[in-house]
Enzyme design. Structure first.
Site, mmCIF file in Angstrom:
data_model
loop_
_atom_site.group_PDB
_atom_site.id
_atom_site.type_symbol
_atom_site.label_atom_id
_atom_site.label_comp_id
_atom_site.label_asym_id
_atom_site.label_seq_id
_atom_site.Cartn_x
_atom_site.Cartn_y
_atom_site.Cartn_z
ATOM 1 N N ASP A 79 0.819 -1.215 0.000
ATOM 2 C CA ASP A 79 0.000 0.000 0.000
ATOM 3 C C ASP A 79 0.851 1.262 0.000
ATOM 4 O O ASP A 79 2.054 1.221 0.299
ATOM 5 C CB ASP A 79 -0.957 0.001 1.201
ATOM 6 C CG ASP A 79 -0.229 -0.045 2.553
ATOM 7 O OD1 ASP A 79 0.826 -0.711 2.624
ATOM 8 O OD2 ASP A 79 -0.701 0.586 3.514
ATOM 9 N N GLU A 92 0.129 -1.218 5.801
ATOM 10 C CA GLU A 92 1.176 -0.652 6.664
ATOM 11 C C GLU A 92 0.891 0.805 6.994
ATOM 12 O O GLU A 92 1.082 1.247 8.126
ATOM 13 C CB GLU A 92 2.549 -0.752 5.971
ATOM 14 C CG GLU A 92 3.741 -0.504 6.896
ATOM 15 C CD GLU A 92 4.161 0.946 7.021
ATOM 16 O OE1 GLU A 92 4.953 1.266 7.917
ATOM 17 O OE2 GLU A 92 3.672 1.789 6.231
#
Ligand SMILES: [Zn+2]
Length: 498
Positions: free
Chosen positions: A134, A201
């Site tokens: 991400d 994350e």
């Protein structure tokens, strides 16, 4: 002339005192100089690695392709785009056919990826290389300021441009590219190699990395080391060192946020009480800022000086070799800028204030959030108790927000794992000084602490002070050649780890 007995005594006493002072100064000087002379380089002497023939242009195109998937982590989970993550999975499968044919791939929590490259020797502890799929959103209104659109993956002017090119798709692609290259070469690892790519994350990793680590734990896996993002190769960031410095995260700060709430009667602003809700809340915030925890040269920061100090000029070397004497001076210097101040204390950052809706109405309830980043050695409990003591006002309710964790353990820099890392950096980036570092932010790697004592945080990427604002900012980019180097680093690291 007659000397009075007392006068003689005074003269002799003065002389003794002088001799004593001179002797102390000489001893001090000797200690300082001996310590400085013994403060020698901690760097490993290695030959540069022979260049690996690698098609940098092709690798750049692969990364560019990955940057075009808007795998954004939003604070609001409703905005999460499942399909984009699944499409990125498919893209990786297509781009790295050898890796996908040989490694076992598991999808964890629907969108995170765990690959297992089975080693030939099951007695050896596996290694784990991490990154995340991400990226953070592009701040609204800043798109026009990008030289090339953030999700186009432009390869221009020798750079690959786009959100995620530094944080941290170059890690995902760099690791897979290294594995693909090694497989094509017929490489067969003796240790098992795990590749772990979380999908959340940037919003705390609670579904991705957390569940991958739990899965490995449930299988009884014990790792030799984990390598995640965190530090990088800096140029012009560490004062007094002209060569690049690779900052390898060996510890990470903890995290807690406290919510302060003040309730009051409200009413008309024309007849306010002496203490209003906003006044009480502001005073509490002010007291927290005024009474920040004291600075402390914690172990990882001392180690940083032990590794960079010997590479500095004599005067600086003398200071860092004698922190017993100059510690206070160094601390005062570090406290001068927010970046270095964060290395020496548990930080206090008010981040949210809410309250009031109309200019002539006293609010009945006001709220603030203060975020603390906790220095190793300190604890969440300490932070809470300290805040209560400092605020010292029963009208301020203090609540603990859900997302919190303790500081990490400090990974051992005398371990085989750290030495392997240090050696690899110096083989691929000759002349670079390698030093342990305290990561002031948070990474997914904290979840893996249950699997190994050796958690290191480092991306093989050269950054200047100007580049630091690109990650999470505008014009995030990576040099085509820098990306190629990043891949050769992972290839070399895997080979060195076997
Ligand atoms: Zn990241």
């Amino acid at each position: 002339m007659m000397w009075h007995f007392s006068e003689v005594f005074t003269i002799k006493g003065d002389l003794m005192l002088h001799i004593l002072v001179i002797a102390i100064v000489l001893v001090l000087l000797a200690v300082i100089l001996i310590r400085t002379a013994r403060f020698t380089s901690r760097q490993i002497e290695v030959e540069p690695a022979p260049d690996i023939p690698l098609n940098g242009e092709e690798a750049a195109r692969h990364l560019s392709g990955a940057l075009q998937f808007k795998t954004i982590s939003y604070q609001d989970p409703a905005q999460f785009d499942k399909e984009t993550f699944q499409n990125l999975h498919k893209y990786l499968e297509k781009t790295f056919p050898e890796a996908h044919a040989t490694l076992e791939k598991e999808v964890v929590s629907d969108y995170s990826l765990l690959y297992t490259w089975k080693g030939t020797n099951e007695q050896l502890n596996p290694i784990l290389l991490m990154a995340h799929l991400d990226v953070v959103p592009v701040e609204k209104g800043t798109e026009p300021q990008w030289t090339y659109p953030p999700f186009e993956g432009a390869i221009k002017e020798g750079y690959i441009w786009g959100r995620g090119s530094m944080d941290i798709k170059e890690g995902v692609l760099g690791i897979l590219e290294a594995v693909e290259t090694l497989l094509k070469d017929g490489f067969n690892p003796d240790k098992t190699i795990y590749l772990a790519f979380g999908h959340d994350e940037e919003v705390g990793g609670r579904n991705g990395a957390s569940n991958i680590a739990a899965l490995l734990k449930s299988r009884g896996v014990s790792l030799e080391y984990v390598l995640d993002e965190g530090g990088s190769i800096t140029k012009g960031v560490v004062p007094g060192v002209s060569v690049p410095v690779a900052l390898v995260g060996a510890a990470e700060k903890g995290y807690i946020s406290l919510e302060l709430t003040v309730k009051a009667k409200g009413g008309h602003s024309s007849i306010p009480p002496k203490d209003t809700a906003l006044g009480i809340l502001s005073a509490a915030i002010y007291r927290l800022e005024e009474n920040r925890p004291p600075g402390r040269l914690q172990k990882t920061v001392r180690q940083l000086f032990e590794y960079v100090g010997p590479e500095m000029s004599f005067a600086r070397k003398l200071v860092f070799a004698n922190l017993w004497l100059f510690g206070a001076l160094v601390k005062r210097q570090l406290a001068q800028s927010p970046e270095t101040d964060a290395l020496i204390r548990t930080t206090t950052a008010p981040t949210i204030v809410e309250g009031g809706t109309k200019e002539n109405v006293l609010p009945r309830k006001v709220r603030a959030v203060v975020n603390f980043r906790i220095l190793p050695g300190d604890t969440t409990e300490n932070v809470i108790n300290r805040a209560r003591e400092i605020i010292n006002d029963p009208r301020v309710e203090i609540a603990i927000l859900e997302q919190k964790w303790e500081p990490s353990r400090i990974s051992d820099t005398t371990s085989e794992s750290f030495i392997t890392l240090q050696k690899t950096v110096r083989q691929i980036f000759p002349g670079t000084v390698v030093a342990p570092y305290l990561v002031t932010g948070a990474t997914d790697s904290r979840y893996y602490a249950v699997l190994t004592d050796n958690v290191f945080k480092f991306v093989p990427l050269m950054v200047t002070p100007r580049d630091l604002s690109r990650a999470h900012g505008i014009d995030e980019r990576i040099g085509v050649e820098d990306f190629r180097k990043c891949i050769t680093f992972f290839i070399q690291l895997i080979c060195n780890s076997m």
